[in-house]
Structure formats: structure tokens, C-alpha cells
Design an enzyme around this catalytic site. Sequence first.
Site, PDB file in Angstrom:
ATOM      1  N   GLN A 271       0.835  -1.194   0.000  1.00  0.00           N
ATOM      2  CA  GLN A 271       0.000   0.000   0.000  1.00  0.00           C
ATOM      3  C   GLN A 271       0.873   1.247   0.000  1.00  0.00           C
ATOM      4  OE1 GLN A 271      -3.216   0.332  -0.388  1.00  0.00           O
ATOM      5  NE2 GLN A 271      -3.785  -1.833  -0.297  1.00  0.00           N
ATOM      6  N   GLU A 340      -3.697 -15.399  -4.450  1.00  0.00           N
ATOM      7  CA  GLU A 340      -3.116 -14.180  -5.014  1.00  0.00           C
ATOM      8  C   GLU A 340      -2.527 -14.503  -6.386  1.00  0.00           C
ATOM      9  OE1 GLU A 340      -1.335 -10.888  -6.289  1.00  0.00           O
ATOM     10  OE2 GLU A 340      -2.779 -10.913  -4.625  1.00  0.00           O
ATOM     11  N   ASP A 391     -10.116  -8.230  -1.794  1.00  0.00           N
ATOM     12  CA  ASP A 391      -9.540  -6.908  -2.058  1.00  0.00           C
ATOM     13  C   ASP A 391      -9.103  -6.892  -3.522  1.00  0.00           C
ATOM     14  OD1 ASP A 391      -8.295  -4.477  -2.074  1.00  0.00           O
ATOM     15  OD2 ASP A 391      -6.791  -4.955  -0.558  1.00  0.00           O
ATOM     16  N   CYS A 418     -10.980  -0.391  -4.386  1.00  0.00           N
ATOM     17  CA  CYS A 418     -10.202   0.812  -4.678  1.00  0.00           C
ATOM     18  C   CYS A 418     -10.811   1.605  -5.828  1.00  0.00           C
ATOM     19  CB  CYS A 418      -8.751   0.444  -4.994  1.00  0.00           C
ATOM     20  SG  CYS A 418      -8.547  -0.639  -6.418  1.00  0.00           S
TER      21      CYS A 418
END
Length: 461
Positions: A271, A340, A391, A418
Site C-alpha cells: 500500500q 493471489e 480486495d 479501490c
Amino acid sequence: MVLRVGAPAHGGHCVARPVDGAGGRVVFVRHALPGETVRAVLTDRSARAWRAETIEVLSASPDRVRSVWPEAGSGGVGGGELGHVALPAQRTWKQWVLADCLRRIGGQEVAAAVTALPEAAATGTVPVEAMPSERAAEASGDSRTRRRAGTGARTRVALTVTDDGRAGMHCFRSGRVLPVTHLPLAVSEIRALGLTERAVWHRRYSPGARVRAVAPGVGEPVVIISNGSRDRILTASGHTTGRRRVTEVVDAAGLGLGELRYSLHAEGFWQVHRDAPAVLVDRVVRAVISAGPTAAGTRVGDGPADRDALAGVRVVELYAGAGLLTAPLAALGARVRSLEGSEQAVRDARRTLHDRAGVDLLAGEVTPASVEELGRFDPDGVPGADVVILDPPRRGAGRAVVEAVAALGAGRVVMVSCDPAAGARDLGIFMGFGYRPVAVSALDMFPHTHHVEVVCVLERD
């Protein structure tokens, strides 16, 4: 053309119309503010939309300030498109855009469900919250500190070398690279490198090379210069180094976990705002462990989490990155199966979590099939989960993945978005499968840009 500027739109524009009427044509204009009258130049004209950039402000909004980064203004580089807007007004801008996306893209049912939440009671929509460092700067008694609020917060910066060997960035929606002389949004450790002005760097630049600067939580910054398939990692003084990993530290004291340490490849994802990792860990983990719905994180009076708070709880984590959220969940006893797409990020997570039992860190694309398989906590068992955390990247999860998540039957889902448009769409899909939003928070993790991060907690009806 002269434009009368209306409400902000997703993407950093405002919706404007020519003052002379011009057939009611809508123009999406950058570097303007609602209520202003501006002179603008067209940058793109198509049957779908006209786009323009402000070149002169004829009637200014009281929320207009001197840009914190003039090089990202009209005709300049991307990455600072709201630098001319006072910071509180930036958050109002993003609040409007979020509400518009929920209504226009999510639909009236989605918008109504969110506005009915307690956190939306005061304004009729979810407020956008400042990061802790911005909140402190805005409350400072020093006027210079207040003016600089929202700057000096990015721990990662990416540059591209121009044809004449200078550090630069791409123009908005363009392959053109312009030189830059200042990096006001970067943390002081990166600014001190002098990437835009020091000869030690210019000697190592070649046209088209990518330059990335990383200021980790522990140790000095590193600079990665990539030219084709060749990467060079350099120290803060410009010397080649064999150091390929950095250490990040996240304050999880609010959860009673002290400091969490992460080992990352120097080029790995993290981040970008210095406060964001700690804020996301606190918000998401509190959302998972709390008996009642919350997206507000640790509040005054909240005690530390029980070290066995998640003992035996089955958590499926999608788009897990380098294990930012996996680590605290595992520390609280959860059985975590994460997925991921970046193999490097998964290797980083495995290095960080090598001594944790009950954690499966898998690399691969998030698809309906992989979500189903991830839910098999027992080899011969039926896929399922108690909690799902996702996410996704800016494009969102999409219908097929959301349907697969819903099929796991989790009582609670925590979604971090986001992009407000993609998040609103995904929220609408979840509601179609029997989930409802029970808590939402919006975070200004990208000051001076149009981006906003949204944490949404959903439960089964």
C-alpha cells in the site's frame, strides 16, 4: 470554450456544459471545481464523450487553492489531478462520487441500503475519512503544516526517463512522458534522494527506463532502475546493492498484536500511503472479529482482540497480496486459505508467515473454480467458509467471482474496493445473492487524486 462547471464525476473530472449552450453538450473537464466558470481546451472528442482541460479560471470556487503540485496541473503529468482543491473539499468531492456510483451503477436498492446505515445518517451518504497523518496535519497549529497536508505520504514512487535522460512521468491518458522537478506527494526519505535533480542518478538513467523508489518501514530507501529485462537495485547514495528485500512494519497495537513485520521483494506490491497498511489491517480485522457489524476499526474503549478470537474460524482471502491481512488473521488463530495472482507476492507472504500453522497461501488467478477449491478446508469436505475477505484490483471482482463467493455460504464478507464504480457494481451483485451491507467506511488513502478506498462489510439476509 467557456464552460460552466457542475458536479464531479468518477475519474477526476467535473461535468460541465458550454455557457453558450452548444446544443446541451456535456464536457468532462479536469482541473476545475463545481460552481466555477472556466476556459478550457478540448483534449478528446468522440461520439461518446468530450473531454477538456482547464486553461483559465474565470470564476473561482472558494475551495480552489494553489496547487500542491503544479506539474500535475493542466497539460501536465497524471497523479495529482485534485492538487488544486482544498483537502476537505477533496473528501466532499469523493463523497459525491461514491454516492453517485452507488446510485447510478449499483442501483437504487444499493444506494438505499447504504444510506440507511448509521454512518450515513449525518450527511445522507458515507463520509470520506482522512488518514491519521492528514488529520493531524490539518489540526496543526502551524499554518505551513496545514498547507502541506496530504503531501509527503507516498512510500512508493514510479518514474519514467524522458528521451533526453530526465526523470519524468506520463501525461494523463497518454504515452507522452514529461520531465518533473518535484515529487511533493512522496515521503521525505524519497524526496531526499534527489531523483529529479542529482547527477548521481542522471548518469544511470537511459531513455525509456523505469525508475522506482521505495521507502520501507525499516532501513534506507532503495531505487530500482529497469531497462528492458534488466533491473538494477541501488542504495540511497546510488551504489549497486545485492539487497533485494525490504522490511515493512505495521502498527497493530489497537488489535493487541503489537508490530507486525513483513518481508517483501523490493519491487513487490505494498500500500502506497504510509498510513494505509495499519488502517486497513485495523479496519478489516475488526470487521472480522467484532460480534456486531463495523467498518470503523478500533475505537476508544475497545480492548485488544483475544489471541484466540478467530480460533477455528474458516477465512477465505482473495487477492491477498503479500499477506498484509493474512498475518493478523493468522495471529488471531484463524484458518486462512488465501489466493493471489502474483507469484512474487505469494513468495513474500510465505516468507513472512513461514512459522504460522493453519495458513495455506496459494498462487493463481481468482476464478469461480479457484474460489470453490479455496473453500475446501478439508480435502474431502464440501466447499465453505465462515468469512470471506476480498480486495480486488481496480476492475473489481465481477459477477462470476461474486457468485462463487456467495456459494461458499459465509455469514460475513468484507470487501475492500479501490474503485467506487466497480465496488458499487459488485455490491449490487452481492445483494442479488442475498447479502446486504451492514457497515461501510470510505478512506482518503490517495490525497490529491480522485481515488478512494471503500471497506464494505456484508452479511446474509
